[in-house]
Design a protein around this motif. Sequence first.
Motif, PDB file in Angstrom:
ATOM      1  N   PHE A   2     -22.187  28.817  29.290  1.00  0.00           N
ATOM      2  CA  PHE A   2     -21.383  28.996  28.085  1.00  0.00           C
ATOM      3  C   PHE A   2     -21.597  27.825  27.129  1.00  0.00           C
ATOM      4  CE2 PHE A   2     -17.618  28.908  25.480  1.00  0.00           C
ATOM      5  CZ  PHE A   2     -17.281  30.240  25.313  1.00  0.00           C
ATOM      6  N   LEU A   6     -23.117  27.587  23.417  1.00  0.00           N
ATOM      7  CA  LEU A   6     -22.399  26.941  22.313  1.00  0.00           C
ATOM      8  C   LEU A   6     -23.292  25.923  21.610  1.00  0.00           C
ATOM      9  CD1 LEU A   6     -19.855  26.346  20.671  1.00  0.00           C
ATOM     10  CD2 LEU A   6     -19.083  24.832  22.499  1.00  0.00           C
ATOM     11  N   LYS A   9     -25.932  27.673  19.546  1.00  0.00           N
ATOM     12  CA  LYS A   9     -25.371  28.207  18.293  1.00  0.00           C
ATOM     13  C   LYS A   9     -25.108  27.078  17.313  1.00  0.00           C
ATOM     14  CE  LYS A   9     -23.283  32.557  19.691  1.00  0.00           C
ATOM     15  NZ  LYS A   9     -22.050  33.336  19.754  1.00  0.00           N
ATOM     16  N   ARG A  13     -26.508  26.266  13.294  1.00  0.00           N
ATOM     17  CA  ARG A  13     -25.391  26.729  12.472  1.00  0.00           C
ATOM     18  C   ARG A  13     -25.709  26.539  10.992  1.00  0.00           C
ATOM     19  NH1 ARG A  13     -19.245  24.615  13.246  1.00  0.00           N
ATOM     20  NH2 ARG A  13     -19.756  24.765  15.441  1.00  0.00           N
ATOM     21  N   GLU A 288     -13.786  19.950  15.413  1.00  0.00           N
ATOM     22  CA  GLU A 288     -14.043  20.769  16.608  1.00  0.00           C
ATOM     23  C   GLU A 288     -14.055  19.918  17.873  1.00  0.00           C
ATOM     24  OE1 GLU A 288     -17.525  23.234  15.984  1.00  0.00           O
ATOM     25  OE2 GLU A 288     -16.764  23.679  13.973  1.00  0.00           O
ATOM     26  N   VAL A 291     -10.589  19.324  18.747  1.00  0.00           N
ATOM     27  CA  VAL A 291      -9.982  20.509  19.367  1.00  0.00           C
ATOM     28  C   VAL A 291     -10.417  20.612  20.834  1.00  0.00           C
ATOM     29  CG1 VAL A 291      -9.950  23.045  19.362  1.00  0.00           C
ATOM     30  CG2 VAL A 291      -9.761  21.792  17.211  1.00  0.00           C
ATOM     31  N   LEU A 295      -8.084  20.501  24.141  1.00  0.00           N
ATOM     32  CA  LEU A 295      -8.041  21.533  25.186  1.00  0.00           C
ATOM     33  C   LEU A 295      -8.329  20.968  26.573  1.00  0.00           C
ATOM     34  CD1 LEU A 295      -9.884  24.494  23.392  1.00  0.00           C
ATOM     35  CD2 LEU A 295      -7.418  24.145  23.638  1.00  0.00           C
ATOM     36  N   PHE A 297     -11.303  19.044  27.300  1.00  0.00           N
ATOM     37  CA  PHE A 297     -12.722  18.700  27.536  1.00  0.00           C
ATOM     38  C   PHE A 297     -12.886  17.187  27.369  1.00  0.00           C
ATOM     39  CE2 PHE A 297     -12.885  23.165  26.539  1.00  0.00           C
ATOM     40  CZ  PHE A 297     -13.858  23.658  27.390  1.00  0.00           C
ATOM     41  N   ILE A 384      -8.891  18.318   9.740  1.00  0.00           N
ATOM     42  CA  ILE A 384      -9.008  19.757   9.537  1.00  0.00           C
ATOM     43  C   ILE A 384      -7.992  20.206   8.500  1.00  0.00           C
ATOM     44  CG2 ILE A 384      -8.907  22.015  10.666  1.00  0.00           C
ATOM     45  CD1 ILE A 384      -9.423  20.485  13.307  1.00  0.00           C
TER      46      ILE A 384
ATOM     47  N   ASN B 100      -7.895  26.280  14.125  1.00  0.00           N
ATOM     48  CA  ASN B 100      -8.871  25.451  14.855  1.00  0.00           C
ATOM     49  C   ASN B 100      -9.666  26.234  15.899  1.00  0.00           C
ATOM     50  OD1 ASN B 100      -7.775  23.524  13.293  1.00  0.00           O
ATOM     51  ND2 ASN B 100      -7.082  22.206  14.950  1.00  0.00           N
ATOM     52  N   ILE B 102     -13.297  27.815  17.149  1.00  0.00           N
ATOM     53  CA  ILE B 102     -14.700  27.399  16.999  1.00  0.00           C
ATOM     54  C   ILE B 102     -15.426  28.525  16.260  1.00  0.00           C
ATOM     55  CG2 ILE B 102     -16.807  26.672  18.209  1.00  0.00           C
ATOM     56  CD1 ILE B 102     -14.462  24.720  18.684  1.00  0.00           C
ATOM     57  N   PRO B 103     -15.931  28.250  15.061  1.00  0.00           N
ATOM     58  CA  PRO B 103     -16.455  29.343  14.221  1.00  0.00           C
ATOM     59  C   PRO B 103     -17.662  30.087  14.780  1.00  0.00           C
ATOM     60  CG  PRO B 103     -16.849  27.193  13.199  1.00  0.00           C
ATOM     61  CD  PRO B 103     -15.985  26.951  14.378  1.00  0.00           C
ATOM     62  N   VAL B 104     -18.447  29.438  15.652  1.00  0.00           N
ATOM     63  CA  VAL B 104     -19.642  30.134  16.161  1.00  0.00           C
ATOM     64  C   VAL B 104     -19.351  30.952  17.418  1.00  0.00           C
ATOM     65  CG1 VAL B 104     -21.384  28.572  15.190  1.00  0.00           C
ATOM     66  CG2 VAL B 104     -20.358  28.048  17.412  1.00  0.00           C
ATOM     67  N   LEU B 105     -18.092  30.926  17.856  1.00  0.00           N
ATOM     68  CA  LEU B 105     -17.723  31.711  19.040  1.00  0.00           C
ATOM     69  C   LEU B 105     -16.876  32.906  18.623  1.00  0.00           C
ATOM     70  CD1 LEU B 105     -16.724  28.862  21.553  1.00  0.00           C
ATOM     71  CD2 LEU B 105     -18.942  29.997  21.287  1.00  0.00           C
ATOM     72  N   GLU B 109     -14.705  34.570  23.205  1.00  0.00           N
ATOM     73  CA  GLU B 109     -15.289  33.298  23.662  1.00  0.00           C
ATOM     74  C   GLU B 109     -14.353  32.127  23.369  1.00  0.00           C
ATOM     75  OE1 GLU B 109     -20.040  34.445  23.129  1.00  0.00           O
ATOM     76  OE2 GLU B 109     -18.911  33.652  21.434  1.00  0.00           O
ATOM     77  N   VAL B 112     -11.822  32.194  26.029  1.00  0.00           N
ATOM     78  CA  VAL B 112     -12.404  31.808  27.333  1.00  0.00           C
ATOM     79  C   VAL B 112     -12.542  30.284  27.449  1.00  0.00           C
ATOM     80  CG1 VAL B 112     -14.598  31.838  28.609  1.00  0.00           C
ATOM     81  CG2 VAL B 112     -13.608  33.983  27.821  1.00  0.00           C
ATOM     82  N   LEU B 113     -12.712  29.634  26.299  1.00  0.00           N
ATOM     83  CA  LEU B 113     -13.031  28.192  26.255  1.00  0.00           C
ATOM     84  C   LEU B 113     -12.169  27.320  27.202  1.00  0.00           C
ATOM     85  CD1 LEU B 113     -15.184  26.579  24.739  1.00  0.00           C
ATOM     86  CD2 LEU B 113     -13.546  26.231  22.896  1.00  0.00           C
ATOM     87  N   TYR B 145     -15.985  37.354  15.043  1.00  0.00           N
ATOM     88  CA  TYR B 145     -15.997  35.901  14.829  1.00  0.00           C
ATOM     89  C   TYR B 145     -14.802  35.530  13.962  1.00  0.00           C
ATOM     90  CZ  TYR B 145     -20.590  35.660  16.916  1.00  0.00           C
ATOM     91  OH  TYR B 145     -21.618  35.718  17.818  1.00  0.00           O
TER      92      TYR B 145
END
Lengths: 385, 231
Positions: A2, A6, A9, A13, A288, A291, A295, A297, A384, B100, B102-105, B109, B112-113, B145
């Motif tokens: 996953f 990410l 992508k 971008r 990001e 964020v 979460l 990470f 943000i 907030n 994630i724009p590419v997910l 997804e 799921v993060l 998206y």
Amino acid sequence: MFLLKLLLKNAFRHKLRAALTVTGIAIAILAFGMLRTVVDAWYVGVEASSATRLVTRNSISIIFPLPLSYNEKIRQVEGVKAVSYGSWFGGTYISEKNFIPAFAVEAKTYLRMFPELMLPPDQEEAFMADRKGCFVGQKIAKRFGWKIGDTITLKGNIYPGNWEFVLRGIYKGKYKSTPEDQFRFHWDYLNETLKKTVPRRADQIGFYMIEVKKPELAAPVAVKIDSMFKNSLAETITETEKAFQLGFIAMTEAIVMAIKMVSYVVIIIIMAVAANTMAMTARERIGEHAVLKTLGFGAPYIVLLVFGESLVVSAVGTFLGIILTYPAAGVFADKLGDWFPVFNVSQRTIYMDIAAGVVVGLTAAVFPSWRAVRLRIADGLRRIG
Amino acid sequence: MEQSSRPVVEIKGLSKSYMRGSQAVPVLQDITFDIMEGEFIALMGPSGSGKSTLLNLIAGLDKADSGSVIVGGVDITGLTETDLASWRASNVGFIFQFYNLIPVLTALENVVLPLLLTRLSKKERINHAVTALSVVGLGDRMDHYPSQLSGGQQQRVAIARAVVTDPAIIVADEPTGDLDRVSAGDVLNLMDRLNRESGKTIIMVTHDPRAAEKAHVLRHLEKGVLTDVSS
């Protein structure tokens, strides 16, 4: 998986920025690969050297001759298998710009000592039978459209005048590193002509080539030969063929060094460009990253994402650069074949390209990932909106 | 689900200041209060009153200068960054003003993060995320998206992301601040449902009186000091 998705992508971008960065890295890798290939081409004679061959020359300089009488004395040194000799002729064909790397050699021993010059037996026989005969590499024959039986007139530089030869053989190189641009003719033809025109230059040779029975005998044989001619009118220096070739390169070492330096500078420049791109990218991702940290990470994930993104962009650029190196080297070899008779992209160059790509990718990500790890979540979230 | 009389968050003598140049500017001063399990609390106050800072400290996103925050018996002010990160991953769900995501997910997804940090299998992660998106009414938008969703829908995805790990506490910073009236109503109803039906403790920072109406307890902050409590 996953996270890999990410970071892939993320890497593309910003399509325009990614395309420009990839293009920049590809061009840098292409330039690096080409410059390294030029350096390799410079050393091609060294690579083609045999461990069982020695070269004996005048100790003052290669331009000073040695007496022909040394031949028999060297042949009798213990460990010597065969002796050949020759003289540098040089020469140009039709016009001054067509420089020909021609050597006059003692043909019988020379061909036995250099089996990497693959001459068909019938052509070898024809060459041996014709005192004015010559044989050339297939590359130079193709370049000038020479065919067996053609008469070739070279203008001598070291030995002035017009010299006529009959092309009796065209050889192929046994190895990739074997130059196929060489021109060889009978030393006897040169010597006999000199006897008539400049007798004081006759019976002198430029260098001896000695084949030893096994590589480990190279050093003692070299010492023995040089000691034999110590305190004579023409003292000698005997060295391995490799050292002899390196000696030639040493004369142009400043150029080789400059090319090497430029190749590294190219990589350093693209490193700075890639680092700038990654810094911009990471700055955009501050929110990001905050964020993701929110979460749960931790730093390893953030570092993985930043490094991964940088490495993906760098890998694509490196891959493209490597792919482009082959046709570019082909064009280069075609246009500058006179100067670089062997211009092949070596496996080592490809490994160096890959290493350069990895270094660019890793270096570009160091500062952005350090910043991302140090980022306070509250500060990042504040960005943000 | 009823709220219990057991405090899930205990805040004692909490102070925080920021440096502006060489000068320390106090943001929170000696804050002490408890939040009960299953409570829906709204923190209100003017801009700069310290409510978002207080929320960040409760959620383990920032460090206090002094005092303690005990959540579920754990004093999170003593945890290292790494421990705090894993504590947040399993104990707190986050809803932000600007979603907030994630724009590419895709929506799925994004949800799921947070589950990537759990021991769940890929199949289980997807099942959990699908369930969470269905709960917020976006079962048919999973492959969209964020840019293909409205603000209200994006915030619902963010709510699904906040609840998918089944945390005990949900913190929300101005969750309706960027939404129109209708979408804001939907989001608030959703949060209300999560509180009532799933017993989630919700701590929300808001300026919006309509949002505050959903809360059981209102706490007002003024210049870093708690001034008022109302139920």
